[in-house]
Design an enzyme around this catalytic site. Sequence first.
Site, short mmCIF file in Angstrom:
data_model
loop_
_atom_site.label_atom_id
_atom_site.label_comp_id
_atom_site.label_asym_id
_atom_site.label_seq_id
_atom_site.Cartn_x
_atom_site.Cartn_y
_atom_site.Cartn_z
N HIS A 180 28.25 3.49 -7.64
CA HIS A 180 28.76 2.95 -8.90
C HIS A 180 27.69 2.94 -9.99
O HIS A 180 26.51 2.72 -9.74
CB HIS A 180 29.41 1.57 -8.72
CG HIS A 180 28.52 0.47 -8.24
ND1 HIS A 180 27.87 -0.39 -9.11
CD2 HIS A 180 28.21 0.05 -7.00
CE1 HIS A 180 27.18 -1.28 -8.42
NE2 HIS A 180 27.37 -1.05 -7.13
N GLU A 201 32.50 -1.51 -10.27
CA GLU A 201 32.45 -1.93 -8.86
C GLU A 201 32.15 -3.42 -8.78
O GLU A 201 32.70 -4.13 -7.95
CB GLU A 201 31.36 -1.14 -8.13
CG GLU A 201 31.33 -1.37 -6.61
CD GLU A 201 30.60 -2.64 -6.20
OE1 GLU A 201 29.81 -3.16 -7.02
OE2 GLU A 201 30.82 -3.11 -5.07
#
Lengths: 343, 340
Positions: free
Chosen positions: A64, A202
Amino acid sequence: MLLDTLKALCPLFGPSGLEDEVRSYIRKEAEPYADQILETRTGALLVFKRGRVKPKFTVMLAAHMDEVGVIVKEIDGDGFLRFGCVGGIDRRVLLGKPVFLGPRRIPGVIGMKPVHLTTEEERKSVPKIKELYIDVGAANQKEAEALVEPGDYGCFDPAFLELQNGFVCSKAIDDRLGCALMLEKLKEDLPVDAWFAFTVQEEIGSRGAFGAAFGIRPDVVLVLEATSAADIPPNKEANQVCAPRRGPVISLLDKGTVYDAGLFRLLTGIAEEKGIPWQVKTRRVGSTDARAAIAAAGGCRAAGLSAPVRCIHSPSCVGSVRDFEDMKRMLDAFLEKMEDYHG
Amino acid sequence: MDMKQALFELSRCAGPSGAEGDVFETAEAILKPFVRSVTRDVLGNLIGIRTAKKRNRPCILLDAHLDEVGMLVTDHERGFLKFASIGIDPRILPGLRVRVCTEPPMYGVVACLPPHVTDPDERGKAIPAKDLRVDCGLTEEEAPKRVPVGTRIVYASEPFLMGEKIVCGKSLDDRACFVILCRVMELLRDEELNVDVCVLGSVQEEYTGAGAATGSYNMQPDEAIVVDVSFAETPDSKEGCKPLGSGPMIGIGPVMSRRMSEELRSLAKENGIPFTREVLPSGTGTNADAIQICREGVPVCCVSLPLRYMHTPLEAVSLDDMEHCAQLIAKYILSRKEGD
C-alpha cells in the site's frame, strides 16, 4: 538499490485518501518497465509486467502507498487547529511532534502544555485527540485560514535517519517498504507474468485493495508489508509479536486473514532452502490487504511477507535493512516458484 | 545579525546541563563581533565583555543560559538504553527522535509500542520514563561499550520557521535569549557606553543555577538583567501566560529590584516597545534567584521572552518579541548615566 528506493519513497506525502504524490512517483518510475499500467477509480495503481512464462495461476503482488497521518478538522478562534487521525495512531506518539499540512506542506507542531504548568494528576494521562491542537504560528484565526483549511491532510517529519547496524528510522516504512520491493522487482526480468498492485487506503481498512483485486481477479496474492515488532523492554516476551533481525515474518494468521497453508509452506521452504532466517508473529494482531483480495472477487490464495518494524504507526518507524534485503530474496524465489505452482 | 539564522545554529547544538561544550563555539562566534573579548571559565560559562569609555564604571551583567534539558543513560537492556531525565515531561517521549551524544553522535528513537498490541484503555495512560527505552539499533554486547552510563541524550529536532516570524525548535529555552543578548550588543556597537557590560552565557541553569552563581561571583556586577523564557499562551495554557507577540515580560516581585523593574517599564512605554508584566510572588525559577544573593547581593530584574511548549522538542518564539526584548535592554543600558 532497495535502500535508495526506500529513501526516495518514505518522505513522500501520502496519507490514506491523498496518495497522489506517491502514486505519481511510482507511476513515473514503473512506466519504463511496465507492459500495462492502470489506475482504479479509487486511486490504486495496477502495473502488469510479462515474465518468461505465463503462470498457471494469476499472480498479484500487493503493497500500500498510503501512510497514517492527520487531517485538519477546524481552525479555532485563536488560530490553532483541531485535528483527527487518519489510520490507527496511539495518541501518545503525537505530542510535541512536527506535522506538515496541506498542499503547501505548511509546518506546524502538535503542542503540549509545559511540564511546569501541569499537575501530578494531569501528568498521569494523555489528553484525548479532540483536546490536542496543531500550532502553525498564526496570530489569529484569519492568519491560520490563509495557511490551511479544514480537510487538509498532514504527514509526519519526512527526514530519513540511519541508526546503527543497518537500522533505519523514518515515517511510512509501513508500507513504502512493500512499494520499494515491488518497484525494484519491476526493474528486473521476471520468471512469470505478474501484477503489481500499489493500493490505497489500506490504513483505514484496505479500502483500495478491494477494487484492485476485483479488477485483476488474482489466484495468488502475495502481500508485502511492514508489521508490528514490539520487542521493546519492558514489554513481556509473550506480547512482542516479532523482532527485527530475525528475518522476514511469514504470515500465518492475523485479524483479517487465514493465509493459505500451501503458500505458507512454500515460503518457509524457500527460507530454509536459501538459509534465510524467518519468523511468525506470536500474537494474532494486525491485518493486511490480503483480506480484501480474498473477499473482493470470489476468493484467492493469500500469502504474506512482512518486515518486522518497531514503532509502527508512529512518526519514527525503525527497521533493519538486512530484513528488507531478506524479503527481496524471498520475493525473488517466490516468483520463481510460481512458474511451476499448480496449487 | 540575522537573529533567525543565529537561533537555528544554536538550536542545532547539543548542550545538556553540565555538557555545554558544543554550544560554546557557536555562541562565541555569534557574540564575538559585538564585544571586546570572549572567555570561558572553569565551569564552561561564556563571558563576553565590553567596557565603558571611561574607567572604573559600574558593571551590568546580562545573563542567558546556554544549557538545554536532556536525558542521561543509566543502564542498558538488550541493546536498548534506559535513561533518566531532568525537566522533561515523559509524555512527550514515545516516538521521539533523539541524538545520543557519543563521539560521533548517533541517532535514536524513544521506542513505542504499536497500537496493535496495546489495549484501547491503556492508550490514555502516560508511560513513565523508567518504562521507556531509546533504540539506536545497537546489539546487546556493544551498547554498554559504545554508549556508557552517563552519556547524554538530547532532542534531535531540526528548527524551522512557522509563517514569517515564529521560530520552532529545541533549546530556544534559553538560546533565543542568548541571541537577544548578542542583538543588544549589536544595537550598542556604535554607542558610547557609561557602564561595563558583561554578557554571561551561563551553564547548568536547568539543574542547579551553578553557572550563574559562579559567573556573577567572578564578574562582581553592580546589577544584572536575566533574560530567560516564560510562558506564552496556548489553548491549554492561559493563566499567567502572555500571548506570543506581546513583547518582553518585565518581572515584578520581591526578588526583582523595584527600581530596575519600574525603569524598564518606563523605558518600554516611552519608546513604544510592547511589554507585559510578569508578577513573580516568590522565586523566579531563573538565574535571577542565584544572582540576587551573590556576594553582598546584586540588584536583578528579569526580562523574559514568551515561549510556547517549554522543555519540549519543539518550542516556539516570536522573532518580533526577541527584537523588542533586545531594544528594551539596549535602551536600559544606554540610560545608565554618568554618576549613577
